[in-house]
Scaffold this active site. Sequence first.
Site, mmCIF file in Angstrom:
data_model
loop_
_atom_site.group_PDB
_atom_site.id
_atom_site.type_symbol
_atom_site.label_atom_id
_atom_site.label_comp_id
_atom_site.label_asym_id
_atom_site.label_seq_id
_atom_site.Cartn_x
_atom_site.Cartn_y
_atom_site.Cartn_z
ATOM 1 N N SER A 121 0.882 -1.174 0.016
ATOM 2 C CA SER A 121 0.039 -0.039 0.077
ATOM 3 C C SER A 121 0.955 1.258 0.103
ATOM 4 C CB SER A 121 -0.832 -0.120 1.278
ATOM 5 O OG SER A 121 -1.660 -1.210 1.438
ATOM 6 N N HIS A 142 -1.995 -2.965 -6.710
ATOM 7 C CA HIS A 142 -2.413 -2.544 -5.414
ATOM 8 C C HIS A 142 -4.007 -2.917 -5.482
ATOM 9 C CE1 HIS A 142 -3.827 0.690 -2.232
ATOM 10 N NE2 HIS A 142 -3.272 -0.340 -1.478
ATOM 11 N N GLU A 154 -4.589 -0.577 -8.560
ATOM 12 C CA GLU A 154 -3.459 0.305 -9.008
ATOM 13 C C GLU A 154 -2.473 -0.341 -9.568
ATOM 14 O OE1 GLU A 154 -3.877 4.312 -6.417
ATOM 15 O OE2 GLU A 154 -3.278 2.738 -5.369
ATOM 16 N N ASN A 192 -4.346 5.834 -1.823
ATOM 17 C CA ASN A 192 -3.976 6.459 -0.334
ATOM 18 C C ASN A 192 -3.440 7.729 -0.269
ATOM 19 O OD1 ASN A 192 -5.060 4.122 0.914
ATOM 20 N ND2 ASN A 192 -3.341 2.904 0.606
HETATM 21 N N1 LIG Z 1 -5.723 -4.957 4.707
HETATM 22 C C1 LIG Z 1 -5.924 -3.783 3.726
HETATM 23 O O1 LIG Z 1 -6.779 -3.092 3.999
HETATM 24 C C2 LIG Z 1 -4.811 -3.840 2.671
HETATM 25 C C3 LIG Z 1 -5.266 -3.185 1.406
HETATM 26 C C4 LIG Z 1 -4.414 -3.089 0.377
HETATM 27 C C5 LIG Z 1 -3.318 -3.389 0.548
HETATM 28 N N2 LIG Z 1 -2.671 -4.193 1.642
HETATM 29 C C6 LIG Z 1 -1.388 -4.559 1.538
HETATM 30 O O2 LIG Z 1 -1.420 -6.079 1.514
HETATM 31 C C7 LIG Z 1 -0.273 -6.460 2.389
HETATM 32 C C8 LIG Z 1 -1.091 -7.540 3.185
HETATM 33 O O3 LIG Z 1 -1.812 -6.982 4.345
HETATM 34 P P1 LIG Z 1 -2.889 -7.820 4.838
HETATM 35 O O4 LIG Z 1 -3.796 -6.784 5.754
HETATM 36 O O5 LIG Z 1 -3.542 -8.922 4.012
HETATM 37 O O6 LIG Z 1 -2.147 -8.705 6.001
HETATM 38 P P2 LIG Z 1 -2.433 -9.748 6.957
HETATM 39 O O7 LIG Z 1 -1.594 -9.593 8.111
HETATM 40 O O8 LIG Z 1 -3.840 -9.938 7.064
HETATM 41 O O9 LIG Z 1 -1.709 -11.126 6.079
HETATM 42 C C9 LIG Z 1 -0.282 -11.332 5.713
HETATM 43 C C10 LIG Z 1 -0.175 -12.921 5.671
HETATM 44 O O10 LIG Z 1 0.978 -13.065 5.280
HETATM 45 C C11 LIG Z 1 1.731 -13.962 6.064
HETATM 46 N N3 LIG Z 1 3.086 -14.045 6.001
HETATM 47 C C12 LIG Z 1 3.752 -13.306 6.424
HETATM 48 N N4 LIG Z 1 5.354 -13.499 5.960
HETATM 49 C C13 LIG Z 1 5.133 -14.402 5.112
HETATM 50 C C14 LIG Z 1 6.276 -15.011 4.197
HETATM 51 N N5 LIG Z 1 7.447 -14.473 4.347
HETATM 52 N N6 LIG Z 1 5.743 -15.879 3.447
HETATM 53 C C15 LIG Z 1 4.553 -16.440 3.357
HETATM 54 N N7 LIG Z 1 3.587 -15.840 4.201
HETATM 55 C C16 LIG Z 1 3.847 -15.006 4.874
HETATM 56 C C17 LIG Z 1 1.117 -14.143 7.397
HETATM 57 O O11 LIG Z 1 0.998 -15.584 7.821
HETATM 58 C C18 LIG Z 1 -0.197 -13.660 7.011
HETATM 59 O O12 LIG Z 1 -0.973 -14.675 6.910
HETATM 60 C C19 LIG Z 1 0.403 -5.559 2.927
HETATM 61 O O13 LIG Z 1 1.379 -5.216 1.960
HETATM 62 C C20 LIG Z 1 -0.677 -4.266 2.969
HETATM 63 O O14 LIG Z 1 -0.023 -3.020 3.109
HETATM 64 C C21 LIG Z 1 -3.555 -4.323 2.858
#
Ligand SMILES: NC(=O)c1ccc[n+]([C@@H]2O[C@H](COP(=O)([O-])OP(=O)(O)OC[C@H]3O[C@@H](n4cnc5c(N)ncnc54)[C@H](O)[C@@H]3O)[C@@H](O)[C@H]2O)c1
Length: 292
Positions: A121, A142, A154, A192
Amino acid sequence: MSSETPTLGVVGSGTMGSGIAIVGVLAGRRVLLHDGSAPALDAAVERIGRFIEGGVQRNKLTAADAEDARRRIVVSDDLGALDAADLIVETIPEDLAAKQALIETLDEACPTATLIATNTSTLSVTAIAAASDTPSRVVGMHFCNPAPLMKLVEVVEGELTSAKAASDALEWTRNLGKVPVRCRDRPGFILNRVLVPFENDCIRALERGDGTIEEIDLAVREGLRHPMGPFELLDTVGLDVHRDVSNSLFDQLHDERFAPPPLVDRMIEAGHLGRKSGQGFYQYETAGMFGE
Ligand SMILES: NC(=O)c1ccc[n+]([C@@H]2O[C@H](COP(=O)([O-])OP(=O)(O)OC[C@H]3O[C@@H](n4cnc5c(N)ncnc54)[C@H](O)[C@@H]3O)[C@@H](O)[C@H]2O)c1
């Protein structure tokens, strides 16, 4: 792309990874879903199953479509299982060093032709790509939360991204039924960069007592024609995620409007994270991530 029905790989099966996996299977793709944590994979399988089942109950999917969709997802705790993917989207937590380490591992695990996308993000797509021996194949995709419901993706061209990788990412996005918007690799991209200061302004308006939660949401919905008010949206995104995004952008841009207001800390301390915890600015009968 290498095969007639391209395969989508997803690394990280949390909020975004499980949402993007749903998007993939509902668009008819085979999806290879990997997470480093077995309990996270189990939770994702349950969440995805619940979403698909909800589609049947709402008459959006037939029982046969749902069964096909379930069959198209293969989950694995072995990253090597993703070597058959044409596109791999990484959705691990927002930590530059962790994302760079993952890109290095993907270099070893996958053919150099595999398109690699980061769902970051706020981090630099260029810095993430630089960890690869083939940085030209790394692009930003994104997706918005909740990925199964939100159309925008995006498509971010880092300084090292090739024109082919960018155009393949645009094609993938359209074929997944989403609306791509190209953007440059700048903090917060387009969405964002404009959304986060606006949401923080709305929280400050609430702190000042300019209006109640309901009044501010109503004003924004009716006055700006937003489908959700800022507090409804913040509850969907999650207060913890909002704080992380705000802090990351504040660190990069040094603009006070990106700094999360104190109310955000208090809500997180109270466990009021939004829909996922059952309480945020509003109360919810059931905790759920995709509004299911
Ligand atoms: N949550 C949101 O609203 C949102 C929106 C857009 C983008 N993002 C981006 O998406 C990404 C993930 O966010 P999220 O909210 O889904 O996170 P999350 O914490 O819900 O999920 C992350 C997952 O990754 C796994 N993980 C961690 N390290 C790992 C590795 N090395 N190999 C394999 N699996 C691994 C964890 O076990 C977890 O299940 C981030 O970069 C975030 O900025 C999030």
